[in-house]
Design a protein around this motif. Structure first.
Motif, mmCIF file in Angstrom:
data_model
loop_
_atom_site.group_PDB
_atom_site.id
_atom_site.type_symbol
_atom_site.label_atom_id
_atom_site.label_comp_id
_atom_site.label_asym_id
_atom_site.label_seq_id
_atom_site.Cartn_x
_atom_site.Cartn_y
_atom_site.Cartn_z
ATOM 1 N N UNK A 115 8.741 1.923 -16.668
ATOM 2 C CA UNK A 115 9.889 2.182 -16.465
ATOM 3 C C UNK A 115 10.614 2.944 -17.504
ATOM 4 N N UNK A 116 11.464 3.748 -17.217
ATOM 5 C CA UNK A 116 12.045 4.807 -18.095
ATOM 6 C C UNK A 116 13.101 3.983 -19.007
ATOM 7 N N UNK A 131 18.952 4.961 -19.264
ATOM 8 C CA UNK A 131 19.718 4.380 -18.484
ATOM 9 C C UNK A 131 21.139 4.832 -18.206
ATOM 10 N N UNK A 146 8.216 -3.560 -6.425
ATOM 11 C CA UNK A 146 7.350 -2.205 -6.470
ATOM 12 C C UNK A 146 8.281 -1.293 -6.578
ATOM 13 N N UNK A 147 9.814 -1.396 -6.076
ATOM 14 C CA UNK A 147 10.800 -0.263 -6.311
ATOM 15 C C UNK A 147 11.628 -0.468 -7.550
ATOM 16 N N UNK A 148 10.978 -1.242 -8.561
ATOM 17 C CA UNK A 148 11.737 -1.233 -9.985
ATOM 18 C C UNK A 148 13.136 -1.707 -9.855
ATOM 19 N N UNK A 179 1.892 -7.961 -10.138
ATOM 20 C CA UNK A 179 1.564 -6.629 -9.419
ATOM 21 C C UNK A 179 0.940 -6.927 -8.201
ATOM 22 N N UNK A 191 17.575 9.879 -16.972
ATOM 23 C CA UNK A 191 16.722 9.011 -16.267
ATOM 24 C C UNK A 191 15.621 9.744 -15.492
ATOM 25 N N UNK A 194 13.427 11.316 -18.419
ATOM 26 C CA UNK A 194 12.639 10.483 -19.147
ATOM 27 C C UNK A 194 11.929 9.519 -18.171
ATOM 28 N N UNK A 195 11.547 9.832 -17.157
ATOM 29 C CA UNK A 195 11.005 8.903 -15.801
ATOM 30 C C UNK A 195 9.610 8.791 -16.261
ATOM 31 N N UNK A 196 9.356 7.293 -16.172
ATOM 32 C CA UNK A 196 7.736 6.790 -16.531
ATOM 33 C C UNK A 196 7.603 5.719 -15.535
ATOM 34 N N UNK A 197 6.637 5.720 -14.725
ATOM 35 C CA UNK A 197 6.118 4.775 -13.832
ATOM 36 C C UNK A 197 5.206 3.714 -14.765
ATOM 37 N N UNK A 198 5.759 2.479 -14.683
ATOM 38 C CA UNK A 198 4.974 1.499 -15.257
ATOM 39 C C UNK A 198 3.600 1.284 -14.631
ATOM 40 N N UNK A 235 5.964 7.919 -20.533
ATOM 41 C CA UNK A 235 6.760 8.978 -20.104
ATOM 42 C C UNK A 235 6.145 10.436 -20.076
#
Lengths: 473, 429
Positions: A1-2, A5, A101-103, A223, B416, B419-423, B427
């Motif tokens: 997650x980034x 925000x 899944x779409x956070x 998950x 956003x 700095x996007x990162x996928x859990x 990043x």
């Protein structure tokens, strides 16, 4: 997650909460004696449940003849209620699995209650096929296992049997998902509890200590379960739609049924979530966690899915004409202009037309309208199933057997009874478990800092002023 | 480098392929049957395929904007450019429309007045399947899509220079969201009508309520695949530095998810028709399974089995090589899916027409069809034509990319996306 925000996003937790506030606010309802509102609601729910037990007994004692089904209309309120409840049981797993899944962070405020609702709704749905068998005690015949009944064996070609598998799988995975999420929260309640409550929550929390290893496994399991649950959200109502669409009955046999049933199920599921959330947040004083923002988002989903369902209705009507197939054309003419035209009008106005009000942001954030609309949608989606089932069966290929049907008191009683079953469970749930996922809400407080913690730190419920301006409360 | 410039080498390369496509089309036309069936089916197939990619890109953009997604804005210029292809796409539709009036192609059985007169089913449908509806439906509805594409693009570019961020509460972005939200239901209703006209009516007796959504899903996967391929290429050229493995990971998820969704729709449509076994409906699949088995089963292998296996794992979506493989497979796979939507029906129509006009005199549907390049499988000419269309599409898209910064500076989600990162990945991983 980034971590970044955007400033355009609205806060998801209001009131400038700290971690401790979150624990206090959400655990409190399980720790104090029930309010008067809760007790009154519970009495109503349990009474309806008792009436349900009475109607089931009546059905078994007198026989299915106590229902008004006849040779032509051999599915009526029973299967309508079944599909209605299964549909409602879609929002919870959609919120917990697909939105995970779409956070989508806003899911944290509503997922717990929605998942609980899902499980109770599926339980209600499961009642109807069983009661419809008449001999309730032979319900286990639906399972294919080695037995001594000779040729009396399930029909693997029948979508009704696929339903048995689809719904029981869905129920199992939803229950596991829900319970997994509850474990850390039960531990939180346990740590605050004394006496027998401590023992009970100690048992329920499965020895959770909150160690890093526990959390790591918890995240992985969530998950994996989300991955498993996502196809299930689609498969359950797909297979329910197959109950109709695999037939050769005009009005039932149409290829758009699977995705359109799924969209309708999400639509009705969210409507029921709204009905419950609007009440729950008020009664349990959780307006800072289930905010107007959450209600706004869910109203948007209702608008989208309602419009998708609208596209499907019009597609069906159009293709019926386009097909050039007289029976198909008659089936849809009958649906709109036939003896059950009122059900069609109910369906169209509640499902397609009235949700269009939610184009307005102001109306999406109006609590009273949201509540009213959620009831409308619930009614509309019940009508949709009634239209599909009853209005189609009433006019079959043989005009001499055409018929009309209205439910007997037993059938109505069974429906009201399952509402009792549903609300009894839901009300107990609000007493036993934290209604909002404590750990998950804390995770967005931590991740997004000021953004999600709320811009204004003043005022207990910033939106209550807003609601006043719409004449609410 | 946030400013894209199309180099003359790239220009020459793309123009070369466009000429190749044109050459292939000319050869097809000259070596064709009397009705030029192969030429016209190729033309319809590619026009609708690429026009649809433009449409669905606008739909994706509108849907993401309306749902407050932030991760994608670093690549939104690509989808904006894709969506503008609706304009040349509409121009490409004009010859087909003119052909309906001038009868110089025989794509649609329903366009033949004499045939309609002796056919009860076609007479019944003639209120919808007629040149007037086709013409004005296409012009007005695609025209409306173009309006939204231009509106959203114009505001998006305006935001780069005029956007004031928090100061005016992202007012330009709110307008983009407004137009996006309005577009969504319009797209939902209108695309179905056009898909029925353009594609489903090629098999003019047949009908399926699922068809429009099925086609839309096919466009969606194609657009995702093309996006991945273009971004990989442009990143290799030094552009889109802000697009990281994390963005590709998410694009890969969409490619995977919508491949599965497409399969879901494919299966639902096929299974229900197979199960009910009504002749009017099964004819569509019967024709394809008997006369076009390689395409019919290949469709499922390319668009379901392979992407499902290739893209399933988390880390496979983070490896450029695997992603490119998946994207190439699905892009070609869905191009073949459209091939299979267009060819059998139009071929059947043409064979009947040739037979009744005293041409070759072959009985049209009575026995198994012979294997023919351009129908049973795409020949080299089809491949060349597709490359020509693809080059035209990319040429157009790249010239649009030149017109604006690749990074939308004042987009509210800029932080956003960069700095996007996928859990659970970091990043810059």
């Amino acid at each position: 997650m980034s971590a970044a925000v955007s400033a355009i996003r609205e806060p998801l937790i209001t009131g400038g909460k700290t971690y401790h506030d979150i624990t206090e606010d959400i655990c409190a309802p399980t720790e104090r004696t029930p309010s008067r509102a809760w007790i009154i609601a519970f009495i109503f729910a349990v009474s309806a449940l008792a009436f349900y037990a009475f109607c089931v007994t009546w059905t078994v004692w007198v026989g299915i003849g106590s229902w008004n089904l006849n040779r032509t209309i051999n599915w009526g309120w029973d299967i309508t209620n079944f599909v209605w409840w299964v549909g409602i049981g879609h929002a919870g797993t959609l919120i917990s699995a697909i939105l995970l899944l779409f956070r989508q962070r806003w899911r944290t405020g509503v997922n717990r209650a929605a998942e609980a609702m899902t499980i109770f709704a599926v339980m209600c749905a499961g009642q109807f096929p069983l009661i419809h068998m008449g001999r309730l005690w032979l319900g286990f015949f639906i399972f294919p296992y080695p037995n001594t009944r000779g040729p009396l064996w399930v029909n693997f070609n029948s979508p009704l049997l696929w339903d048995v598998f689809a719904i029981s799988t869905y129920f199992t995975v939803s229950l596991l998902f829900w319970y997994t999420g509850l474990v850390p929260d039960f531990a939180t309640v346990r740590d605050r509890a004394k006496g027998w409550r401590k023992k009970m929550y100690n048992f329920l929390s499965l020895g959770w200590t909150g160690s890093a290893k526990h959390w790591q496994r918890f995240e992985s399991l969530s998950l994996v379960l989300a991955g498993l649950a996502t196809p299930l959200v689609l498969s359950v109502h797909t297979i329910v739609s197959f109950d109709f669409a695999t037939s050769v009955i005009p009005g039932w046999h149409t290829t758009i049924f699977p995705p359109y049933f799924v969209a309708g199920a999400i639509f009705s599921g969210f409507a029921m979530v709204q009905t419950l959330m609007v009440l729950t947040r008020k009664v349990l004083n959780l307006q800072d966690y289930i905010t107007l923002e959450h209600i706004d988002y869910m109203n948007k989903i209702i608008l989208v899915t309602g419009t998708i369902v609208g596209v499907a209705y019009l597609t069906e009507l159009f293709i019926a004409w386009y097909s050039g197939y007289v029976y198909e054309q008659f089936a849809f003419y009958n649906r709109v202009m036939g003896p059950y035209f009122w059900a069609y009008i109910g369906m169209m106005s509640c499902n397609v037309l009235s949700p269009q009000l939610f184009w307005s942001r102001k109306l999406r954030r109006n609590i009273w309208l949201t509540f009213l609309m959620s009831i409308f949608v619930n009614i509309g989606m019940w009508f949709e199933r009634f239209v599909i089932i009853v209005s189609t069966l009433a006019r079959d290929y043989l005009p001499s057997s055409w018929s009309y049907y209205s439910a007997s008191w037993v059938e109505v009683g069974l429906f009201i009874g399952t509402l009792g079953l549903f609300f009894t469970f839901y009300l107990l749930f609000t007493r036993v478990a934290p209604v909002v996922a404590v750990a998950e809400v804390k995770s967005i407080l931590k991740l997004a800092g000021d953004q999600y913690a709320g811009k204004e730190h003043t005022g207990k419920h910033p939106e209550s002023a807003d609601a006043h301006s719409h004449g609410g409360h | 480098m946030n400013q894209f410039t199309l180099q003359s080498r790239q220009r020459t390369f793309l123009i070369g392929f466009m000429l190749l496509g044109l050459l292939c089309m000319v050869i097809t036309y000259l070596t064709d049957d009397a009705l030029h069936t192969r030429f016209w089916t190729n033309y319809l197939h590619n026009t609708v395929f690429f026009l649809g990619i433009g449409f669905i890109s606008l739909f994706i953009l509108a849907a993401f904007t309306t749902s407050w997604a932030g991760w994608y804005v670093g690549m939104k210029r690509v989808w904006e450019s894709f969506s503008l292809f609706l304009i040349p796409g509409l121009v490409l539709m004009v010859p087909i429309i003119l052909g309906l009036w001038g009868h110089f192609h025989h794509l649609y059985h329903w366009a033949d007045k004499a045939e309609v007169a002796k056919d009860v089913i076609l007479t019944g449908k003639s209120g919808f399947l007629n040149p007037v509806w086709y013409t004005f439906g296409t012009l007005i509805l695609v025209g409306a899509w173009i309006f939204f594409a231009l509106k959203i693009r114009q505001l998006s570019v305006l935001e780069d220079t005029q956007g004031k961020g928090v100061a005016d509460d992202f007012s330009i972005h709110r307008w983009i969201r407004f137009w996006s939200a309005v577009f969504l239901p319009i797209a939902g209703f209108s695309s179905a009508a056009l898909i029925w006209q353009w594609l489903m009516s090629v098999d003019s007796h047949w009908y399926s309520t699922m068809f429009a959504w099925y086609t839309g899903a096919s466009w969606f996967v194609s657009a995702m695949a093309l996006t991945i391929l273009l971004l990989v290429y442009l990143k290799g050229q030094g552009y889109f530095v802000h697009i990281t493995t994390n963005h590709f990971h998410d694009l890969g998820k969409f490619l995977f998810a919508f491949s599965v969704f497409w399969t879901y729709l494919w299966f639902s449509q096929f299974m229900l028709i197979w199960y009910a076994n009504i002749g009017e409906e099964t004819i569509y699949f019967h024709e394809r399974m008997t006369n076009y088995p390689a395409l019919f089963y290949g469709n499922l292998i390319l668009n379901f089995v392979l992407p499902f296996l290739v893209l399933m794992r988390n880390d496979s979506k983070r490896k450029t090589g695997i992603m490119v493989t998946g994207a190439v497979i699905t892009f070609l796979g869905h191009w073949l899916d459209f091939f299979l939507m267009v060819k059998p029906g139009a071929r059947h129509t043409a064979m009947e027409a040739l037979a009744s006009h005293g041409g070759h005199g072959e009985g049209a549907a009575s026995h198994a069809l012979s294997v023919a390049a351009g129908f049973s499988y795409p020949g080299l000419l089809e491949l060349g034509t597709m490359l020509g269309f693809l080059a035209f599409f990319l040429y157009f898209v790249m010239t649009r990319l030149e017109k604006a910064s690749l990074l939308p500076y004042n987009d509210p989600y800029l932080q956003e996306t960069t700095h996007h990162a996928v859990w659970p990945y970091a990043e810059h991983e």
